[in-house]
Design an enzyme around this catalytic site. Structure first.
Site, short mmCIF file in Angstrom:
data_model
loop_
_atom_site.label_atom_id
_atom_site.label_comp_id
_atom_site.label_asym_id
_atom_site.label_seq_id
_atom_site.Cartn_x
_atom_site.Cartn_y
_atom_site.Cartn_z
N LEU A 61 41.20 31.49 43.96
CA LEU A 61 40.61 30.17 43.73
C LEU A 61 40.06 29.95 42.33
O LEU A 61 39.43 28.93 42.06
CB LEU A 61 39.54 29.84 44.79
CG LEU A 61 40.00 29.97 46.25
CD1 LEU A 61 38.86 29.60 47.19
CD2 LEU A 61 41.22 29.12 46.53
N CYS A 62 40.26 30.90 41.41
CA CYS A 62 39.87 30.66 40.02
C CYS A 62 40.94 29.79 39.35
O CYS A 62 42.13 30.00 39.56
CB CYS A 62 39.76 31.98 39.25
SG CYS A 62 38.23 32.85 39.53
N HIS A 63 40.49 28.85 38.55
CA HIS A 63 41.41 27.99 37.82
C HIS A 63 42.06 28.76 36.67
O HIS A 63 41.38 29.51 35.98
CB HIS A 63 40.67 26.78 37.23
CG HIS A 63 40.19 25.82 38.24
ND1 HIS A 63 38.99 25.97 38.89
CD2 HIS A 63 40.75 24.69 38.74
CE1 HIS A 63 38.83 24.96 39.74
NE2 HIS A 63 39.88 24.17 39.66
N MET A 99 33.75 33.97 35.49
CA MET A 99 34.57 34.96 36.20
C MET A 99 35.44 35.75 35.23
O MET A 99 35.66 36.96 35.43
CB MET A 99 35.43 34.28 37.27
CG MET A 99 34.61 33.68 38.40
SD MET A 99 33.41 34.82 39.14
CE MET A 99 34.45 36.16 39.67
N GLU A 100 35.91 35.11 34.18
CA GLU A 100 36.72 35.81 33.19
C GLU A 100 35.89 36.85 32.45
O GLU A 100 36.37 37.97 32.20
CB GLU A 100 37.33 34.80 32.21
CG GLU A 100 38.44 33.96 32.81
CD GLU A 100 38.01 32.87 33.80
OE1 GLU A 100 38.89 32.27 34.43
OE2 GLU A 100 36.79 32.61 33.94
N ASP A 114 39.21 55.57 34.67
CA ASP A 114 40.56 56.12 34.81
C ASP A 114 40.89 57.13 33.72
O ASP A 114 41.48 58.18 33.99
CB ASP A 114 41.59 54.99 34.80
CG ASP A 114 43.01 55.53 34.90
OD1 ASP A 114 43.31 56.23 35.90
OD2 ASP A 114 43.81 55.29 33.97
#
Length: 143
Positions: A61-63, A99-100, A114
């Site tokens: 749902l992120c644009h 969010m980014e 990692d």
């Protein structure tokens, strides 16, 4: 997805941070460039930038946004056993880039894990959070 079609495009920016804690010997290997997988922070920076650009494919749902800038920076902790990560993402758009910025930090932290897991299985990723955001209808937020 939230409908943002009526919102005017504005300059927006978000800053996020996170921490990766590890053994002091692991951090020393990173600093000295002696980790077998290579330049840990260089690769983590690229991973963070790429993740910010791919956020809509990772977080439902992120644009999709036309990001204008992504910066990922690292700072060694004072105790010699952690790396602090900060991302800054900018866009001229109809919705924010929080969010980014958070995704960039998370991906950079996971990349550090990692690349170092062979020598340190006790690495901890923590405190991924939004520090500030600017622009848009809701204005400025500062933690």
């Amino acid at each position: 997805m939230v409908d943002v079609s009526e919102k005017p495009p504005t300059a927006r920016e978000a800053v996020a941070r996170g921490t990766v804690s590890m053994k002091k010997t692991t951090l020393r290997l990173i600093q000295e460039g002696r980790m077998s997988k290579g330049d840990v922070l260089g690769v983590a920076r690229i991973a963070g930038i790429m993740a910010a650009k791919k956020t809509p494919g990772i977080v439902p749902l992120c644009h999709p946004l036309n990001i204008t800038s992504v910066e990922v920076a690292f700072e060694y902790g004072k105790k010699g056993d952690r790396i602090h990560i900060e991302s800054r993402v900018r866009v001229n758009g109809q919705t924010g880039v929080e969010m980014e910025a958070l995704t960039a930090v998370a991906a950079a932290a996971l990349t550090i894990y990692d690349m170092c897991k062979a020598v340190d299985r006790e690495i901890v990723i923590s405190d991924i959070l939004l520090i500030e955001k600017r622009g848009g209808k809701s204005g400025t937020f500062k933690r």
